[in-house]
Scaffold this motif. Structure first.
Motif, PDB file in Angstrom:
ATOM      1  N   GLY A 101       0.850  -1.152   0.043  1.00  0.00           N
ATOM      2  CA  GLY A 101       0.020   0.029   0.043  1.00  0.00           C
ATOM      3  C   GLY A 101       0.903   1.266  -0.132  1.00  0.00           C
ATOM      4  N   ARG A 102       1.949   1.089   0.619  1.00  0.00           N
ATOM      5  CA  ARG A 102       2.961   2.576   0.770  1.00  0.00           C
ATOM      6  C   ARG A 102       3.454   2.716  -0.473  1.00  0.00           C
ATOM      7  N   LEU A 155       3.037   5.953  -2.956  1.00  0.00           N
ATOM      8  CA  LEU A 155       4.018   6.889  -3.314  1.00  0.00           C
ATOM      9  C   LEU A 155       4.072   7.112  -5.059  1.00  0.00           C
ATOM     10  N   TRP A 156       3.964   5.675  -5.633  1.00  0.00           N
ATOM     11  CA  TRP A 156       3.863   5.741  -7.069  1.00  0.00           C
ATOM     12  C   TRP A 156       2.753   6.908  -7.493  1.00  0.00           C
ATOM     13  N   ALA A 168      -3.573   9.555   2.730  1.00  0.00           N
ATOM     14  CA  ALA A 168      -3.077   8.675   3.820  1.00  0.00           C
ATOM     15  C   ALA A 168      -3.439   7.402   3.811  1.00  0.00           C
ATOM     16  N   THR A 169      -2.778   6.336   4.357  1.00  0.00           N
ATOM     17  CA  THR A 169      -3.111   4.981   4.331  1.00  0.00           C
ATOM     18  C   THR A 169      -3.518   4.666   5.747  1.00  0.00           C
ATOM     19  N   ARG A 214      12.744   1.548  -1.183  1.00  0.00           N
ATOM     20  CA  ARG A 214      12.783   0.517  -0.160  1.00  0.00           C
ATOM     21  C   ARG A 214      11.695  -0.048   0.013  1.00  0.00           C
ATOM     22  N   GLU A 215      10.313   0.667  -0.043  1.00  0.00           N
ATOM     23  CA  GLU A 215       9.123  -0.091   0.367  1.00  0.00           C
ATOM     24  C   GLU A 215       8.802  -0.923  -0.966  1.00  0.00           C
TER      25      GLU A 215
END
Length: 867
Positions: free
Chosen positions: A129-130, A134-135, A158-159, A327-328
């Motif tokens: 999800g993160r 960001l994409w 937000a998530t 990283r994610e």
């Protein structure tokens, strides 16, 4: 399509569940309006944290990716860093990444498991999800470069995790928008020859073309920046991506402004063996060229690096976000088995550990394990592996039964189903203590068993009521008398409407009234007709098919005589909706009853073939009734001009329902467009997946039933203008009839020479039917400046003459043409009757085919003359 239901009834049924005091939690599928939700959220950019309270305003809908709500922010507090874009009292979109439909969830999870060998990551994995959030932030910045503003991509804020539904979610800006507007366009030829990027001066359908160009530009942009798999959400020929691009209502009435991309979460994984639409075939081939067997949402971070480096000003301040995305994304990919991506890396201990952690997190989020079981699994890799592989034990049980009881022991085969049901159930008991207590008490206490049954029935009734299987009163009555539930249970295998029709007396009467009584009342009662139209206008406003100004114009015209006349005619059309089906079923029943020697299987097959064959006819009993009514109006009023379009179309099946909206196209364009859009698209919404409101199929049906007839009329007028300087010609007609008969005789001769045997029309029909069709087309083309009606009539006569001549050839048979089958004609009057019978048959058939050929020739696309 959403079915109206009572939120209060759903809440009452949920209270009945609570009243049973069962030990397991309520199994919720989705939330209702007015529900207040509390979450601990994490901002996307910047990465802040804090609690929020959201009130559900209404359930928007959803698909395979998840369910969407419009919410209002009641409370919000930043506890760790800032979260930008949130403001108390404003509306936001809440998307929870688990479908509201259980069937959609199972299909989605199956496709994803086939590709990645794990649960749906966007629902359960934090890194998934993160990284995708960001994409979307990067795509939004890139859209400012391509389209001039970042507002053409919805902002994700937000998530979160929803523990009640068992899935992750996200909060985005709320877009007050609509799907496309159905536009009147009488030149589909020009629009179909246009592609995004080509000149569009003088073309119609500006909103349609703008959306297609926007989606094409967005796809190209996402491919350039490395988000090629996410671009599948906006591939035009996926046939279901159009609702992902909405138009902001604030931009109306400008058809070229206000488009915004609102959905970047894919729902279905794509593999070479599971293409789901025409565009997927191209995407599969492109993926194979890149070495990707399975496609979903993986981005090319190397391309993104290059794109950001080429546009440093546009991405200023996002360096930390780019590093976090890398990283994610790595953590996301390492949480999946994904055989096609990891390959031999799966032998690495670090990767295997990350994959198992991903499974443990998915079990927690999906409420498959409670805190105590999750803690035990975290400490033991062996227990985690057994918990993961436990359902696969069911697949091995048939083999165990074969070895345990070798030979043809019949009772062992049904027992194979037991492990398939028991192993998932046993894993549920292992994972959660509350379920162990619940089912244990059901086994030990008959009273608790009854309470648990009532609770389960209340849950089922909520699903039934939302789907439209039971009314408000009936749902509550069944909940109060649970034995009624088991009476309804066998009917759940039927379609929803049929279930309710057979079990709900009030609904049964209502449907009969709509089918048989309402058309009569509409025909004789002007106030009833006006109320009917006003209700449709109000619905059109709610669905954004009509702008407020358009709705006001239609309301102002409702008293005009022509509107009243057309509404009365539409009532007649409504009355004919079930005429054809009634006649077809009656014919099938009469046939079966007149053949008592048929078995029930043969009778069913024959009846089905009869009904299916009659449905293929271009003219039906219902359309004949409509056509006769229009002819009666024309004769009564001695007025052809106001019915010229309706007269031609009313006799045709399906399209005849739009005869009067098409007739109104130029006198009342707003009403005609709305009525055509309303009638033509309502049936489309029952089509699974591709029938979604705002998708390609909806607009295609509108074009086919409304804009295409207008385009045909335009072609006919253009062709008449091109022929205006020519003199009428009728002399080619007899020569064409003679030539057609001669060519058909020659076809028999060729068949005789090739196969060495004679053949009648039945032996060569598959090729012979094209000769009268082409003859009719040629007759129309050779008629010069003759009026279009006379050209078509002349083609019909040519086809009839062709049939008469062919009948003569058949009768003469071997006496003149030895390559024809001999026909027993008898002597004297018998011979004459035989000739007349055959000639009339062929004249009617060939006349009909020649007419079809002439119609095609007259309505075909006009090729522009190149200088």
């Amino acid at each position: 399509m959403a079915v109206p239901y009572s939120v209060e009834t759903v809440r009452a049924l949920e209270r009945k569940f609570r009243e049973q005091s069962v030990l397991r939690p309520f199994r919720r599928q989705r939330f209702e309006s007015g529900t207040v939700l509390g979450y601990d959220i994490r901002g996307v950019l910047p990465d802040g944290r804090g609690p929020v309270k959201l009130e559900i305003e209404w359930f928007v809908g959803g698909g395979f990716a998840g369910q969407v709500y419009k919410t209002r922010l009641l409370e919000f507090e930043n506890t760790d860093g800032a979260i930008q874009g949130l403001e108390k009292g404003k509306s936001y979109a809440l998307k929870i990444l688990i479908p509201a439909s259980g069937m959609s969830r199972r299909i989605r999870d199956l496709f994803y498991a086939m590709g990645f060998q794990g649960p749906f990551s966007l629902q359960v994995t934090p890194a998934a999800g993160r990284s995708q959030a960001l994409w979307q932030k990067f795509i939004r910045r890139a859209a400012a470069i391509e389209f001039g503003s970042p507002d053409c991509v919805v902002d994700i804020l937000a998530t979160l995790v929803d523990r009640d539904l068992g899935g992750r979610g996200e909060i985005s800006e709320w877009v007050d928008g609509r799907m496309w507007r159905f536009e009147v366009d009488d030149d589909l030829d020009a629009r179909r020859g246009w592609k995004p990027g080509r000149p569009d001066e003088g073309l119609g359908s500006p909103e349609y073309r703008t959306k297609r160009a926007f989606m094409s530009g967005l796809v190209k942009l996402m491919h350039r920046m490395g988000a090629g798999e996410l671009a599948r959400q906006y591939e035009w020929w996926s046939l279901k991506s159009q609702p992902n691009a909405m138009k902001r209502t604030a931009s109306d009435p400008d058809p070229t402004a206000g488009l915004v991309a609102v959905d970047f979460r894919a729902g279905m994984a794509l593999t070479p063996v599971t293409p789901q639409c025409p565009a997927d075939i191209k995407l599969v081939l492109q993926g194979l060229a890149r070495g990707r067997l399975v496609q979903f949402d993986k981005g090319d971070l190397g391309k993104l690096d290059q794109f950001v480096a080429e546009h440093p000003d546009a991405f200023a301040g996002m360096e930390a976000a780019l590093a976090e995305l890398k990283r994610e994304d790595r953590a996301y990919r390492d949480s999946l088995i994904d055989l096609t991506y990891h390959h031999v890396r799966l032998f690495g201990r670090k990767l295997r550990h990350a994959i198992m952690n991903g499974f443990r997190e998915s079990w927690r989020v999906r409420n498959m394990t409670d805190e105590r079981t999750a803690a035990r699994l975290d400490k033991s890799g062996l227990l985690s592996l057994v918990f993961l592989l436990w359902p696969f034990l069911a697949l091995a049980t048939p083999v165990l039964f074969i070895f345990a009881w070798p030979g043809p022991v019949w009772w062992k085969y049904p027992l194979w189903l037991a492990p398939l049901l028991l192993t998932p159930f046993l894993r549920k008991l292992w994972g959660r203590a509350d379920l162990r207590r619940h089912y244990g008490k059901m086994a030990a206490s008959p009273a608790y068993f009854l309470r648990a049954s009532r609770a389960r029935i209340a849950e089922a009734l909520i699903r039934w009521h939302r789907a439209g299987r039971v009314s408000e009163d009936r749902a509550l009555k069944i909940a109060d008398h649970p034995w009624r539930y088991y009476f309804h249970l066998p009917f759940t295998v039927l379609p929803i409407g049929f279930h309710r029709f057979l079990t709900d007396k009030a609904y049964f009467k209502e449907r009969l009234q709509i089918m048989f009584v309402r058309p009569v009342r509409l025909f004789f009662n002007a106030e009833e007709r006006e109320k009917w139209l006003l209700d449709m206008i109000a619905q059109g406003e709610r669905n954004r098919m009509l702008l407020p100004a358009e709705a006001d114009r239609i309301r102002a015209q409702i008293k005009e005589p022509y509107i009243q006349k057309y509404l009365k005619s539409l009532a007649v059309h409504l009355a004919t909706l079930f005429v054809s089906e009634t006649v077809y079923v009656t014919v099938a029943i009469v046939y079966v009853l007149s053949h008592p020697d048929l078995t029930w299987q043969q009778a069913t097959l024959h009846a089905g073939v009869i009904v299916g064959a009659l449905n293929l006819l271009p003219v039906s009993p219902g359309s004949l009734v409509r056509g006769i009514y229009v002819v009666g109006l024309m004769i009564k009023e001695r007025n052809f001009r106001d019915y010229n379009i309706a007269f031609g179309l009313s006799f045709l099946k399906m399209i005849g329902y739009l005869a009067f909206p098409l007739q109104m196209a130029y006198r009342y364009p707003d009403l005609a467009r709305f009525m055509a859009g309303h009638w033509a698209t309502e049936a489309v919404h029952v089509v699974p997946v591709f029938g979604e409101r705002g998708a390609w199929l909806e607009h295609f049906v509108f074009d086919a039933f409304y804009n295409y007839p207008l385009t045909v009329r335009r072609r006919i007028k253009q062709r008449a203008d091109l022929r205006a300087h020519l003199k009428p010609r009728s002399w080619p007609a007899p020569f064409l009839a003679l030539a057609g008969a001669g060519l058909l005789a020659f076809l028999h001769f060729v068949h005789f020479r090739i196969f060495g045997r004679t053949a009648g029309f039945g032996g060569v029909w598959w090729l012979a039917i094209w000769l009268p069709f082409l003859t009719g087309a040629l007759s129309s083309l050779c008629a010069g400046g003759m009026r279009v009606g006379k050209r078509i009539f002349q083609s019909t006569l040519v086809g009839g003459a062709f049939g008469l001549l062919y009948g003569l050839i058949v009768i003469l048979g071997p006496r003149v043409f030895p390559f024809l089958d001999p026909v027993q004609v008898g002597q004297g009057a018998t011979a004459v009757l035989t000739y007349v019978k055959l000639s009339v048959q062929y004249a009617l058939l060939f006349g009909l085919l020649a007419t079809a050929g002439a119609v095609v020739a007259e309505t075909r696309k006009i090729r522009p003359v190149r200088p």
